[in-house]
Design a protein around this motif. Structure first.
Motif, PDB file in Angstrom:
ATOM      1  N   VAL A  79       0.834  -1.197   0.000  1.00 26.24           N
ATOM      2  CA  VAL A  79       0.000   0.000   0.000  1.00 26.24           C
ATOM      3  C   VAL A  79       0.870   1.248   0.000  1.00 26.24           C
ATOM      4  CG1 VAL A  79      -1.779   1.272   1.268  1.00 26.24           C
ATOM      5  CG2 VAL A  79      -1.842  -1.230   1.174  1.00 26.24           C
ATOM      6  N   ARG A  80       0.577   2.138  -0.938  1.00 28.59           N
ATOM      7  CA  ARG A  80       1.263   3.421  -1.036  1.00 28.59           C
ATOM      8  C   ARG A  80       0.420   4.545  -0.454  1.00 28.59           C
ATOM      9  NH1 ARG A  80       5.756   4.025  -4.298  1.00 28.59           N
ATOM     10  NH2 ARG A  80       6.683   1.996  -4.684  1.00 28.59           N
ATOM     11  N   GLU A  81      -0.913   4.433  -0.616  1.00 22.44           N
ATOM     12  CA  GLU A  81      -1.798   5.509  -0.164  1.00 22.44           C
ATOM     13  C   GLU A  81      -3.219   4.989  -0.095  1.00 22.44           C
ATOM     14  OE1 GLU A  81      -1.853   9.970  -1.573  1.00 22.44           O
ATOM     15  OE2 GLU A  81      -2.952   8.757  -3.027  1.00 22.44           O
ATOM     16  N   VAL A  82      -3.974   5.482   0.871  1.00 20.96           N
ATOM     17  CA  VAL A  82      -5.396   5.176   0.960  1.00 20.96           C
ATOM     18  C   VAL A  82      -6.131   6.508   1.055  1.00 20.96           C
ATOM     19  CG1 VAL A  82      -7.228   4.041   2.275  1.00 20.96           C
ATOM     20  CG2 VAL A  82      -4.960   2.993   2.150  1.00 20.96           C
ATOM     21  N   ALA A  83      -7.159   6.674   0.222  1.00 24.95           N
ATOM     22  CA  ALA A  83      -7.954   7.903   0.214  1.00 24.95           C
ATOM     23  C   ALA A  83      -9.425   7.540   0.367  1.00 24.95           C
ATOM     24  CB  ALA A  83      -7.722   8.672  -1.085  1.00 24.95           C
ATOM     25  N   LEU A  84     -10.166   8.454   0.968  1.00 26.85           N
ATOM     26  CA  LEU A  84     -11.605   8.302   1.141  1.00 26.85           C
ATOM     27  C   LEU A  84     -12.296   9.295   0.221  1.00 26.85           C
ATOM     28  CD1 LEU A  84     -13.852   6.946   2.846  1.00 26.85           C
ATOM     29  CD2 LEU A  84     -13.537   8.771   4.516  1.00 26.85           C
ATOM     30  N   ASP A  85     -13.327   8.849  -0.482  1.00 25.29           N
ATOM     31  CA  ASP A  85     -14.013   9.764  -1.397  1.00 25.29           C
ATOM     32  C   ASP A  85     -14.812  10.813  -0.623  1.00 25.29           C
ATOM     33  OD1 ASP A  85     -16.352   8.381  -0.627  1.00 25.29           O
ATOM     34  OD2 ASP A  85     -17.147   8.380  -2.655  1.00 25.29           O
ATOM     35  N   CYS A  86     -15.320  11.795  -1.359  1.00 26.03           N
ATOM     36  CA  CYS A  86     -15.986  12.950  -0.753  1.00 26.03           C
ATOM     37  C   CYS A  86     -17.232  12.574   0.042  1.00 26.03           C
ATOM     38  CB  CYS A  86     -16.330  13.981  -1.825  1.00 26.03           C
ATOM     39  SG  CYS A  86     -17.413  13.329  -3.125  1.00 26.03           S
ATOM     40  N   ASP A  87     -17.882  11.461  -0.293  1.00 31.72           N
ATOM     41  CA  ASP A  87     -19.081  11.024   0.422  1.00 31.72           C
ATOM     42  C   ASP A  87     -18.764  10.105   1.596  1.00 31.72           C
ATOM     43  OD1 ASP A  87     -20.852  12.358  -1.324  1.00 31.72           O
ATOM     44  OD2 ASP A  87     -20.688  10.716  -2.750  1.00 31.72           O
ATOM     45  N   GLY A  88     -17.529   9.648   1.695  1.00 28.14           N
ATOM     46  CA  GLY A  88     -17.139   8.749   2.776  1.00 28.14           C
ATOM     47  C   GLY A  88     -17.589   7.327   2.585  1.00 28.14           C
ATOM     48  N   ASP A  89     -18.027   6.982   1.348  1.00 25.52           N
ATOM     49  CA  ASP A  89     -18.568   5.635   1.147  1.00 25.52           C
ATOM     50  C   ASP A  89     -17.739   4.757   0.212  1.00 25.52           C
ATOM     51  OD1 ASP A  89     -19.183   6.813  -1.289  1.00 25.52           O
ATOM     52  OD2 ASP A  89     -21.347   6.521  -1.120  1.00 25.52           O
ATOM     53  N   THR A  90     -16.573   5.217  -0.203  1.00 26.85           N
ATOM     54  CA  THR A  90     -15.695   4.415  -1.055  1.00 26.85           C
ATOM     55  C   THR A  90     -14.245   4.761  -0.746  1.00 26.85           C
ATOM     56  OG1 THR A  90     -17.345   4.462  -2.827  1.00 26.85           O
ATOM     57  CG2 THR A  90     -15.125   3.776  -3.434  1.00 26.85           C
ATOM     58  N   LEU A  91     -13.424   3.716  -0.682  1.00 34.37           N
ATOM     59  CA  LEU A  91     -11.991   3.906  -0.478  1.00 34.37           C
ATOM     60  C   LEU A  91     -11.252   3.717  -1.794  1.00 34.37           C
ATOM     61  CD1 LEU A  91     -11.784   1.708   2.712  1.00 34.37           C
ATOM     62  CD2 LEU A  91     -11.359   4.181   2.649  1.00 34.37           C
ATOM     63  N   LEU A  92     -10.177   4.451  -1.969  1.00 32.28           N
ATOM     64  CA  LEU A  92      -9.260   4.256  -3.085  1.00 32.28           C
ATOM     65  C   LEU A  92      -7.931   3.830  -2.480  1.00 32.28           C
ATOM     66  CD1 LEU A  92      -8.527   4.426  -6.089  1.00 32.28           C
ATOM     67  CD2 LEU A  92      -7.931   6.826  -5.702  1.00 32.28           C
ATOM     68  N   VAL A  93      -7.512   2.613  -2.817  1.00 27.82           N
ATOM     69  CA  VAL A  93      -6.276   2.068  -2.271  1.00 27.82           C
ATOM     70  C   VAL A  93      -5.258   2.029  -3.402  1.00 27.82           C
ATOM     71  CG1 VAL A  93      -5.223   0.121  -1.054  1.00 27.82           C
ATOM     72  CG2 VAL A  93      -7.651   0.666  -0.679  1.00 27.82           C
ATOM     73  N   ARG A  94      -4.230   2.852  -3.307  1.00 28.43           N
ATOM     74  CA  ARG A  94      -3.172   2.879  -4.319  1.00 28.43           C
ATOM     75  C   ARG A  94      -2.053   1.983  -3.839  1.00 28.43           C
ATOM     76  NH1 ARG A  94      -4.522   8.745  -4.419  1.00 28.43           N
ATOM     77  NH2 ARG A  94      -5.842   8.993  -6.261  1.00 28.43           N
ATOM     78  N   VAL A  95      -1.701   1.009  -4.693  1.00 22.43           N
ATOM     79  CA  VAL A  95      -0.768  -0.041  -4.301  1.00 22.43           C
ATOM     80  C   VAL A  95       0.357  -0.206  -5.315  1.00 22.43           C
ATOM     81  CG1 VAL A  95      -2.600  -1.322  -3.106  1.00 22.43           C
ATOM     82  CG2 VAL A  95      -2.007  -1.926  -5.470  1.00 22.43           C
ATOM     83  N   ASP A  96       1.376  -0.905  -4.884  1.00 24.90           N
ATOM     84  CA  ASP A  96       2.394  -1.435  -5.780  1.00 24.90           C
ATOM     85  C   ASP A  96       2.070  -2.919  -5.879  1.00 24.90           C
ATOM     86  OD1 ASP A  96       4.587  -1.923  -7.335  1.00 24.90           O
ATOM     87  OD2 ASP A  96       6.058  -1.601  -5.759  1.00 24.90           O
ATOM     88  N   GLN A  97       1.476  -3.312  -7.001  1.00 26.83           N
ATOM     89  CA  GLN A  97       1.008  -4.687  -7.206  1.00 26.83           C
ATOM     90  C   GLN A  97       2.149  -5.565  -7.695  1.00 26.83           C
ATOM     91  OE1 GLN A  97      -2.264  -6.157  -6.875  1.00 26.83           O
ATOM     92  NE2 GLN A  97      -1.034  -7.981  -7.174  1.00 26.83           N
ATOM     93  N   VAL A  98       2.368  -6.682  -7.021  1.00 28.28           N
ATOM     94  CA  VAL A  98       3.343  -7.680  -7.447  1.00 28.28           C
ATOM     95  C   VAL A  98       2.568  -8.840  -8.057  1.00 28.28           C
ATOM     96  CG1 VAL A  98       5.140  -9.287  -6.702  1.00 28.28           C
ATOM     97  CG2 VAL A  98       4.951  -7.020  -5.627  1.00 28.28           C
TER      98      VAL A  98
END
Length: 123
Positions: free
Chosen positions: A74-93
């Motif tokens: 995991v590089r970063e985790v963000a929450l959308d403006c409504d608080g109902d979806t996460l965006l998980v930015r990863v380095d995928q192996v």
């Protein structure tokens, strides 16, 4: 130790206490998969740096790559403006999809809608 109360207060969960997590390759923007997290999975993800999800079918936590070797760092985790979806930015192996494909969106590309409006030109 539970999820930070300030983060937990911002989450809008479904009836099962889950939030969808869109997983994206951090450097290319490629969408890899969609998974589900509850507070504990998010806490584990944020504190370990390894993507941890809740399996709705198995009713248990799973750390991506523990059995397949296809790890998500995991590089970063963000929450959308409504608080109902996460965006998980990863380095995928390796492959992100359980089918062995790079992403879960490779196999079934749907045809574009006929007559769809084109994006307006920039002014």
């Amino acid at each position: 130790m539970p999820l930070d109360p300030e983060i937990a207060a911002r989450l809008k969960r479904d009836g099962d206490g889950l939030v969808p997590a869109i997983v994206q390759q951090h450097d290319t923007g490629e969408v890899l998969m969609l998974a589900w997290m509850d507070d504990e999975a998010l806490h584990r993800t944020l504190t370990t740096g390894r993507a941890t999800y809740w399996s709705r079918s198995r009713q248990e936590y799973w750390v991506k790559g523990d059995t397949s070797g296809h790890v998500q760092y995991v590089r970063e985790v963000a929450l959308d403006c409504d608080g109902d979806t996460l965006l998980v930015r990863v380095d995928q192996v390796g492959a992100a999809c359980h089918t062995g494909d790079r992403t879960c969106f490779d196999a079934d590309r749907l045809q574009a809608v006929q007559g769809a409006a084109a994006a307006p030109a920039e002014r």
